[in-house]
Design an enzyme around this catalytic site. Structure first.
Site, PDB file in Angstrom:
ATOM      1  N   GLY A 148       0.829  -1.189   0.000  1.00 11.65           N
ATOM      2  CA  GLY A 148       0.000   0.000   0.000  1.00 11.65           C
ATOM      3  C   GLY A 148       0.869   1.245   0.000  1.00 11.65           C
ATOM      4  O   GLY A 148       2.061   1.203   0.322  1.00 11.65           O
ATOM      5  N   CYS A 149       0.262   2.373  -0.353  1.00 10.61           N
ATOM      6  CA  CYS A 149       1.031   3.611  -0.467  1.00 10.61           C
ATOM      7  C   CYS A 149       1.524   4.104   0.894  1.00 10.61           C
ATOM      8  O   CYS A 149       2.722   4.381   1.062  1.00 10.61           O
ATOM      9  CB  CYS A 149       0.205   4.676  -1.170  1.00 10.61           C
ATOM     10  SG  CYS A 149      -1.494   4.827  -0.567  1.00 10.61           S
ATOM     11  N   TYR A 150       0.631   4.194   1.874  1.00 10.97           N
ATOM     12  CA  TYR A 150       1.071   4.611   3.204  1.00 10.97           C
ATOM     13  C   TYR A 150       2.110   3.646   3.787  1.00 10.97           C
ATOM     14  O   TYR A 150       3.150   4.093   4.305  1.00 10.97           O
ATOM     15  CB  TYR A 150      -0.122   4.711   4.160  1.00 10.97           C
ATOM     16  CG  TYR A 150      -1.068   5.853   3.915  1.00 10.97           C
ATOM     17  CD1 TYR A 150      -0.638   7.178   3.986  1.00 10.97           C
ATOM     18  CD2 TYR A 150      -2.415   5.619   3.639  1.00 10.97           C
ATOM     19  CE1 TYR A 150      -1.520   8.231   3.777  1.00 10.97           C
ATOM     20  CE2 TYR A 150      -3.305   6.663   3.434  1.00 10.97           C
ATOM     21  CZ  TYR A 150      -2.852   7.965   3.499  1.00 10.97           C
ATOM     22  OH  TYR A 150      -3.727   9.006   3.301  1.00 10.97           O
TER      23      TYR A 150
END
EC number: 1.2.1.38
Length: 349
Positions: A148-150
């Site tokens: 995921g990006c975070y």
């Protein structure tokens, strides 16, 4: 030249994959699917690609995908796991940009994503695609769960501390204050994403619980090689009125060993040979605009008090936080140079 399929070509990560791969010297996109736009030329939907491709969207055809060397799934959660087993049986590698292969803990996956996993046997053999930390496993993988990006910003922001032979931080009280542009929510229409809801506005979301929280915890446990030491971790994401960009501010308490360590040197040495992680001088301020459109993550450190450390990590959520990292993983899987097709410089101003 390898042949590539992209399932879900009309979303932001799908078209970002296409934009990157059209410049890749060793990959050719042959299949680009869409549930709603089959038959439409890609350039009619995305005019920035006019003159660069004559591809048309097509319906998902598993036999056509089996002819590809690798298939990217830029789809909602739950799609890739329906097709992964058939594809790898045909010798096709799979890179999923959703969450189907991110969490090894099935109970956590089913809790946070509200569905039963369709192929736990494939999940067991899949590799988590945080490139800089899992490089050797990625090279041998058949199925990649793209992070995921975070979680990408958090892992790269904390890895030098957690990989140290000494315990440098208190792991039970990490605070992650993260901000993202609205493209992180995807392209589908929703009230919360329309212009009048986001312009001139700044808000937290998922405060009571966000799907990336269990991914962050599981990944940090794997990096640290320790279980149940991140129970107190707090993660609060925020939505800012911009299209692309992500900035995570991570607050940690230092141990006695951490207070005595040259943390700037630790980070610089840890990432010295990484092409896509830039450790800035101490007390710098990484800006999201400096990585816009680039597969880069910039890190800076602040030590405001002797026992406190602040880590700033900025990236383009659609590139290093998604599609760029996916191509980085593809490069490793096929023995290409890791930066093939990813040499683009951030757009500034």
């Amino acid at each position: 030249m390898i042949s590539v399929g992209i399932v879900g070509g009309t979303g932001y990560t799908g078209v970002e994959l296409l934009r990157i791969l059209l410049r890749h010297p060793k990959a050719q996109v042959r299949v680009l699917t869409s549930r709603t736009e089959a038959g439409k030329p890609v350039a009619d939907m995305f005019p920035n690609l006019r003159g660069h491709t004559d591809l048309q969207f097509s319906d998902l055809n598993i036999d056509a995908l089996k002819e590809c060397d690798v298939v990217f799934f830029a789809t909602p959660h739950g799609v890739a796991m329906q097709h992964a087993k058939d594809l790898i049986a045909a010798g096709t590698k799979v890179i999923d940009l959703a969450a189907d292969f991110r969490l090894q803990n099935l109970e956590q996956f089913e809790k946070w994503y509200g569905m039963e996993h369709a192929c736990p046997d494939v999940l067991k053999d899949s590799v988590y695609g945080l490139t800089e930390l899992n490089r050797e496993k990625i090279k041998q993988a058949q199925v990649i769960g793209n992070p995921g990006c975070y979680p990408t910003t958090v892992q790269l922001g904390l890895a030098p501390l957690l990989k140290s032979a000494q315990a440098l931080i208190e792991t039970k009280n990490i605070i992650i204050d993260a901000k993202s542009g609205v493209s992180g929510a995807g392209r589908k229409a929703s009230l919360g994403m329309i212009y009048s809801e986001n312009a001139d506005n700044f808000k937290a979301y998922g405060v009571a619980g966000h799907r990336h929280h269990p991914e962050i915890v599981e990944a940090l446990e794997n990096i640290a090689g320790k279980k149940d030491v991140f129970e107190g971790l707090l993660f609060v994401p925020h939505l800012v009125p911009m299209i692309r960009g992500m900035l995570s501010t991570i607050y940690v308490d230092l141990t006695e060993a951490g207070k005595q360590t040259d943390l700037q040197a630790l980070y610089e040495n840890f990432y010295a040979n990484e092409k896509f992680v830039d450790v800035m001088p101490a007390n710098s301020s990484p800006e999201t605009r400096s990585v816009r459109g680039a597969n880069e993550l910039r890190i800076a450190l602040y030590k405001p008090q002797p026992n406190k450390l602040i880590i700033l990590a900025a990236q383009d959520n659609l590139v290093k936080g998604a599609s760029g990292q996916a191509v980085q993983n593809m490069n490793l899987m096929f023995g290409f140079n890791e930066d093939e097709g990813l040499q683009g410089i951030g757009l500034l101003p």
